[in-house]
Design a protein around this motif. Structure first.
Motif, short mmCIF file in Angstrom:
data_model
loop_
_atom_site.label_atom_id
_atom_site.label_comp_id
_atom_site.label_asym_id
_atom_site.label_seq_id
_atom_site.Cartn_x
_atom_site.Cartn_y
_atom_site.Cartn_z
N HIS A 85 2.41 -0.94 4.81
CA HIS A 85 2.46 -1.17 6.51
C HIS A 85 3.32 -0.22 7.08
O HIS A 85 4.40 0.20 6.52
N ASP A 122 11.24 -0.78 4.14
CA ASP A 122 10.07 -1.73 4.50
C ASP A 122 9.52 -1.22 5.59
O ASP A 122 9.76 -1.68 6.80
N ASP A 123 8.35 -0.55 5.59
CA ASP A 123 7.79 -0.10 4.37
C ASP A 123 7.07 1.33 4.18
O ASP A 123 6.53 1.74 3.59
N GLU A 156 2.22 -6.35 10.03
CA GLU A 156 2.88 -7.30 8.87
C GLU A 156 4.12 -7.90 9.11
O GLU A 156 4.17 -9.09 8.60
N GLU A 157 4.85 -7.32 9.91
CA GLU A 157 6.16 -7.76 10.23
C GLU A 157 5.92 -8.98 11.45
O GLU A 157 6.96 -9.53 11.89
N ASP A 183 4.98 -3.05 -1.43
CA ASP A 183 5.97 -3.46 -0.39
C ASP A 183 7.04 -4.57 -1.18
O ASP A 183 7.21 -5.36 -0.69
ZN ZN Z 1 7.05 -5.43 4.05
#
Ligand code: ZN
Length: 458
Positions: A85, A122-123, A156-157, A183
């Motif tokens: 991501h 991340d990431d 994703e976050e 991840d």
């Molecule tokens: Zn992540």
């Protein structure tokens, strides 16, 4: 096609690879804040251009939220889907950063050189380890040893709201033989890992109500039911003295950890005292008849995460509150069914309610655990490839948290995932001063180069 020149190319190209990562890190693609929507789109476009540079067909595909990046390269088998991501967490509080989170730099630390920036680990850093491995294969051999579909998410976050609709709409295009997800972290600095089990999660809130309004304890105390006391008593019944969860049927579907996995974990020499000591603890709570690693990786839990009720301000108020509430979460394993456990939780609370007291359950949503099929040949091939790169052999590990995308790939696309990542516990992901070790970035890319070669033969 030999992997050796590919590895040599990754060594020689490290400075340029770092420059490329820095360019991506300079884009503040914070997905949760609408003010950064343009930057999220810019990060997606940057990745599309980079994939096109590899010779892939790549596009930024719109969603109701931030775009997905999809790219294809190569043909034949095996067909691998790589997921990462490009969005990042917010950076607050900014005052705790010792540099601008979106002005990345290489810093020297006593544990070696690190890349410091939001998203370094991340990431974006992890995602680029795979892209760099592909670039080096193509540079040396003119092609990749496997057919690859790249799939980069930008939400994703922020809860992945577009993921499930997108997977459903593009299932045929995205389904591969196996998914690779970068991840996760290494077991320690010398020991790479493949995460093969992820605990699921059920989130509950319980609201206990009694009288129709707050009461004065001088007038009503001793006669009226007190919701905080009822709540406390009920929460106290969620575990027995041995640490087992008491909900009816809670352990249905909880598998025993396979012997070979238990042996691998025993071989890790996990230092439970040190693990607890770092947070000021000395005694392991929970199920006393299980090893510490089993408890955090492979066993289900019930935890009270918050309690609210009555008067907690300065001074004192002799109040009998009308309501009290608690948030309770369950980590799930095996085939434990979140809905069945929700029903058991409701029944358990209701069974313990005295007269005049009611309970409400506003949440009750969850996702089951994921456990990979490690008998597939790709797992052993990837483990051997990782073991060739790092000082210690790679291990199959569990993870206490959940990575929902792996469950989505399985449920919606019928596709197994291998979770391989090179992050470390001290990367400060989601926190100020996030970093990624240059070693993680470089050896991570070398690891993927080896894994691609190994999967082509598996
Ligand atoms: Zn992540």
């Amino acid at each position: 096609m030999s992997v050796d020149p590919v590895l040599a190319r990754l060594d020689a190209d490290l400075p340029q690879a770092l420059d490329r990562l820095m360019a991506l890190l300079r884009i503040p693609s914070i997905s949760t804040d609408p003010a950064y929507a343009g930057d999220c789109a810019r990060a997606a476009d940057w990745l599309v251009e980079d994939l096109k540079g590899l010779g892939a067909t790549a596009e930024s595909r719109p969603t109701p939220g931030h775009p997905m990046v999809v790219g294809h390269i190569g043909e034949g088998r095996p067909h691998l889907l790589f997921y990462g991501h490009y969005d990042v967490q917010p950076v607050d509080p900014l005052t705790l950063w010792h540099r601008d989170p979106f002005d990345p730099a290489i810093e020297k630390t006593d544990r070696g050189e690190v890349i410091r920036a939001r998203g370094a680990s991340d990431d974006k850093g992890q995602l680029m380890t795979f892209v760099e491995a592909c670039r080096a294969w193509i540079a040396e051999h003119g092609e990749l040893p496997c057919r690859i579909t790249f799939f980069f998410e930008g939400e994703e976050e922020s809860g992945s709201p577009s993921l499930i609709p997108f997977l459903n709409a593009h299932a045929a295009e995205l389904k591969a033989d196996i998914a690779l997800i970068c991840d996760t972290g290494m077991y320690d600095r010398r020991t790479p890992s493949i995460t093969t089990q992820l605990r699921g999660m059920l989130r509950e809130e319980v609201v206990i109500r009694a009288a129709s309004r707050d009461l004065h304890s001088g007038f009503y105390g001793g006669l009226a039911a007190n919701p905080i006391q009822v709540l406390a008593r009920i929460l106290g019944t969620l575990h027995d003295e041995t640490g087992r969860v008491t909900l009816e049927g809670f352990y249905d579907g909880v598998p025993d950890t396979p012997q070979e996995v238990l042996e691998q974990w025993a071989g890790l020499g996990f230092d439970a005292a040190g693990f607890l000591g770092r947070v000021g603890l000395s005694h392991g709570a929970g199920e006393q008849d299980r090893t510490p690693l089993e408890r955090i990786w492979a066993r289900p839990t019930a935890e009270v995460n918050g309690i609210e009720g009555g008067y907690t301000g300065a001074g004192f108020k002799t109040v009998l509150p009308a309501e009290a509430r608690a948030k309770v979460s369950f980590r799930l394993v095996g085939t434990q069914d979140p809905e069945a456990i929700h029903r058991a939780f409701v029944a358990h609370v209701e069974r313990h309610l005295p007269p005049d007291v009611t309970a409400e359950f506003p949440l009750g949503d969850g996702a089951p655990a994921t456990r990979m099929d490690i008998s597939r040949p790709e797992f052993e091939a990837a483990r051997a490839a990782l073991s060739d790169e790092w000082p210690n052999p790679a291990v199959f590990v569990g993870a206490g948290g959940s990575i929902p995308v792996a469950g989505c790939f399985r449920e919606l696309l019928g596709m197994e995932s291998m979770l391989i990542g090179f992050a470390h516990d001290d990367d400060a992901i989601h926190s100020p001063n996030e970093k990624y070790d240059v070693t993680s970035f470089h050896k991570g890319a070398r690891s993927w180069a080896r894994i691609l070669g190994a999967l082509a033969r598996a």
